[in-house]
Design an enzyme around this catalytic site. Structure first.
Site, PDB file in Angstrom:
ATOM      1  N   HIS A 131      10.311   1.191 -14.538  1.00  0.00           N
ATOM      2  CA  HIS A 131       8.942   0.808 -14.889  1.00  0.00           C
ATOM      3  C   HIS A 131       8.103   1.962 -15.431  1.00  0.00           C
ATOM      4  CE1 HIS A 131       9.236  -2.930 -12.041  1.00  0.00           C
ATOM      5  NE2 HIS A 131       9.915  -3.075 -13.154  1.00  0.00           N
ATOM      6  N   THR A 210      11.137  -2.959  -1.506  1.00  0.00           N
ATOM      7  CA  THR A 210      10.671  -3.786  -2.614  1.00  0.00           C
ATOM      8  C   THR A 210      10.513  -5.225  -2.147  1.00  0.00           C
ATOM      9  OG1 THR A 210      11.268  -4.708  -4.774  1.00  0.00           O
ATOM     10  CG2 THR A 210      13.061  -3.707  -3.524  1.00  0.00           C
ATOM     11  N   ASN A 235      13.510  -2.946   4.788  1.00  0.00           N
ATOM     12  CA  ASN A 235      12.118  -3.367   4.622  1.00  0.00           C
ATOM     13  C   ASN A 235      11.607  -3.830   5.989  1.00  0.00           C
ATOM     14  OD1 ASN A 235       9.683  -4.736   3.840  1.00  0.00           O
ATOM     15  ND2 ASN A 235      10.540  -5.011   1.790  1.00  0.00           N
TER      16      ASN A 235
HETATM   17  P1  NAD Z   1       5.539  -4.318  -3.720  1.00  0.00           P
HETATM   18  O1  NAD Z   1       4.188  -3.691  -3.551  1.00  0.00           O
HETATM   19  O2  NAD Z   1       5.617  -5.667  -4.310  1.00  0.00           O
HETATM   20  O3  NAD Z   1       6.267  -4.435  -2.328  1.00  0.00           O
HETATM   21  C1  NAD Z   1       6.392  -3.354  -1.450  1.00  0.00           C
HETATM   22  C2  NAD Z   1       7.397  -3.720  -0.387  1.00  0.00           C
HETATM   23  O4  NAD Z   1       7.603  -2.574   0.415  1.00  0.00           O
HETATM   24  C3  NAD Z   1       6.953  -4.852   0.549  1.00  0.00           C
HETATM   25  O5  NAD Z   1       8.005  -5.808   0.666  1.00  0.00           O
HETATM   26  C4  NAD Z   1       6.734  -4.150   1.891  1.00  0.00           C
HETATM   27  O6  NAD Z   1       7.084  -4.958   2.995  1.00  0.00           O
HETATM   28  C5  NAD Z   1       7.664  -2.972   1.763  1.00  0.00           C
HETATM   29  N1  NAD Z   1       7.294  -1.800   2.560  1.00  0.00           N
HETATM   30  C6  NAD Z   1       6.068  -1.385   2.937  1.00  0.00           C
HETATM   31  N2  NAD Z   1       6.144  -0.248   3.642  1.00  0.00           N
HETATM   32  C7  NAD Z   1       7.461   0.071   3.716  1.00  0.00           C
HETATM   33  C8  NAD Z   1       8.174   1.149   4.305  1.00  0.00           C
HETATM   34  N3  NAD Z   1       7.559   2.132   4.964  1.00  0.00           N
HETATM   35  N4  NAD Z   1       9.540   1.164   4.173  1.00  0.00           N
HETATM   36  C9  NAD Z   1      10.182   0.171   3.511  1.00  0.00           C
HETATM   37  N5  NAD Z   1       9.546  -0.865   2.936  1.00  0.00           N
HETATM   38  C10 NAD Z   1       8.203  -0.906   3.032  1.00  0.00           C
HETATM   39  O7  NAD Z   1       6.389  -3.274  -4.525  1.00  0.00           O
HETATM   40  P2  NAD Z   1       7.548  -3.484  -5.574  1.00  0.00           P
HETATM   41  O8  NAD Z   1       8.509  -4.512  -5.094  1.00  0.00           O
HETATM   42  O9  NAD Z   1       8.016  -2.107  -5.891  1.00  0.00           O
HETATM   43  O10 NAD Z   1       6.868  -4.113  -6.892  1.00  0.00           O
HETATM   44  C11 NAD Z   1       5.584  -3.812  -7.335  1.00  0.00           C
HETATM   45  C12 NAD Z   1       5.456  -3.106  -8.679  1.00  0.00           C
HETATM   46  O11 NAD Z   1       4.378  -2.192  -8.500  1.00  0.00           O
HETATM   47  C13 NAD Z   1       6.617  -2.257  -9.107  1.00  0.00           C
HETATM   48  O12 NAD Z   1       6.876  -2.601 -10.402  1.00  0.00           O
HETATM   49  C14 NAD Z   1       6.125  -0.802  -9.092  1.00  0.00           C
HETATM   50  O13 NAD Z   1       6.388  -0.187 -10.339  1.00  0.00           O
HETATM   51  C15 NAD Z   1       4.651  -0.881  -8.970  1.00  0.00           C
HETATM   52  N6  NAD Z   1       4.078   0.088  -7.989  1.00  0.00           N
HETATM   53  C16 NAD Z   1       4.555   1.372  -7.932  1.00  0.00           C
HETATM   54  C17 NAD Z   1       4.055   2.280  -6.997  1.00  0.00           C
HETATM   55  C18 NAD Z   1       4.614   3.687  -6.954  1.00  0.00           C
HETATM   56  O14 NAD Z   1       5.092   4.186  -7.963  1.00  0.00           O
HETATM   57  N7  NAD Z   1       4.605   4.369  -5.798  1.00  0.00           N
HETATM   58  C19 NAD Z   1       3.042   1.874  -6.111  1.00  0.00           C
HETATM   59  C20 NAD Z   1       2.551   0.555  -6.210  1.00  0.00           C
HETATM   60  C21 NAD Z   1       3.085  -0.330  -7.158  1.00  0.00           C
END
Ligand code: NAD
Ligand code: ZN
Length: 266
Positions: A131, A210, A235
């Site tokens: 992404h 994710t 997760n």
């Molecule tokens: P998401 O926000 O949809 O989901 C996050 C997932 O992580 C949830 O299922 C949650 O239960 C889980 N989670 C929370 N804390 C956790 C932990 N400590 N250990 C393991 N799991 C944990 O994220 P996504 O599925 O990556 O999709 C969202 C989109 O947003 C992606 O395309 C991404 O590029 C973007 N995004 C990126 C960032 C980043 O680069 N850090 C941050 C926010 C969103």
């Protein structure tokens, strides 16, 4: 220490260790959850402060940028400011350690991320970004990369601040945007090809942090499964992913160091 986990989780970690010990080709997909323990909010967390009244569709789509480039640019400058001082957590370090260890074993550990932060790289991993990259910019019109990274500067307290003024492309005068794949946009061809190859050819697919809601990335686990791989999910919360063989329902920063300690000790 494994003993700190619940008996049910210890049993699942043991199962995962046994499985991984007997397999060579591992494909890992990480999402925003792996960076949550570094202090970077996921998209499912409600937006905070200034941005709480905006949804992802107002901020991370090409339509939003066309409608209000200043709003979108300001949000990304704010995100950059928020991410700038964040460091890899034990989950990022554990994966980097596993990849390092794999260089001298017969395992191949391919890491793919949906994240736009660079915490995997900071931890020392080789990673494919599906992404895009928060710290890169390109022209929204002619697509040429824009070098002046993100207009970061330091104020007199030494705090990093990011200029919210829109930038224009020196080639075509289009607005400069972050080099990120927004909702509704196509994934970078080479990165997606590498991800599909790794998923289709792996023996174990590990989905970490994710929500498995954002396609096409969420389809990689299914692709792996169709080609005979076993699927492990890490997760703390349930996801709609129904093809999981082993669930490690705990924070990545807790369970991954333990799992990888077990694997690399074998
Ligand atoms: P998401 O926000 O949809 O989901 C996050 C997932 O992580 C949830 O299922 C949650 O239960 C889980 N989670 C929370 N804390 C956790 C932990 N400590 N250990 C393991 N799991 C944990 O994220 P996504 O599925 O990556 O999709 C969202 C989109 O947003 C992606 O395309 C991404 O590029 C973007 N995004 C990126 C960032 C980043 O680069 N850090 C941050 C926010 C969103
Ligand atoms: Zn241009």
């Amino acid at each position: 220490m494994l003993a700190e986990l619940s008996p049910a989780l210890i049993a699942e970690v043991k199962l995962a260790t046994q499985l991984l010990a007997s397999k060579q080709r591992i494909c890992i997909l990480t999402g925003a959850g792996i960076s949550a323990e570094s202090g970077i909010p996921t998209f499912r967390n409600k937006q905070t402060g200034l941005w709480e009244n905006y949804g992802v569709e107002d901020l991370a789509t090409p339509e939003a940028f066309t409608r209000d480039p200043k709003l979108v640019w300001s949000w990304y400058q704010w995100r950059r400011q928020m991410v700038a001082d964040k460091a890899p957590n034990p989950a990022h370090h554990a994966l980097a350690q596993w990849q390092y260890h794999a260089q001298t074993s017969d395992q191949q550990v391919t890491l793919i991320t949906q994240n736009v932060d660079d915490l995997h790289e900071q931890a020392g991993s080789a990673v494919t970004h599906l992404h895009g990259h928060l710290w890169r910019n390109r022209c929204g019109q002619c697509e040429i990369p824009y070098q002046d990274k993100s207009r970061a500067s330091y104020d007199n307290q030494g705090t990093m601040s990011f200029d919210e003024t829109l930038l224009s492309c020196p080639h075509c005068d289009g607005y400069i945007r972050p080099d990120i794949v927004w909702f509704g946009e196509a994934l970078p061809v080479q990165a997606w090809q590498a991800a599909e190859d790794a998923a289709a050819n792996c023996e174990v697919f590990i989905s970490i942090g994710t929500s498995s809601l954002v396609y096409p990335a969420a389809g990689l686990a299914q692709l792996a499964k169709q080609n005979g791989a076993q699927v492990i999910e890490i997760n703390p919360d349930p996801t709609p992913n129904t093809i999981v063989d082993i669930t490690l329902a705990e924070k990545a920063g807790i369970v991954l160091p333990l799992l990888i300690e077990e694997i690399t000790a074998l």
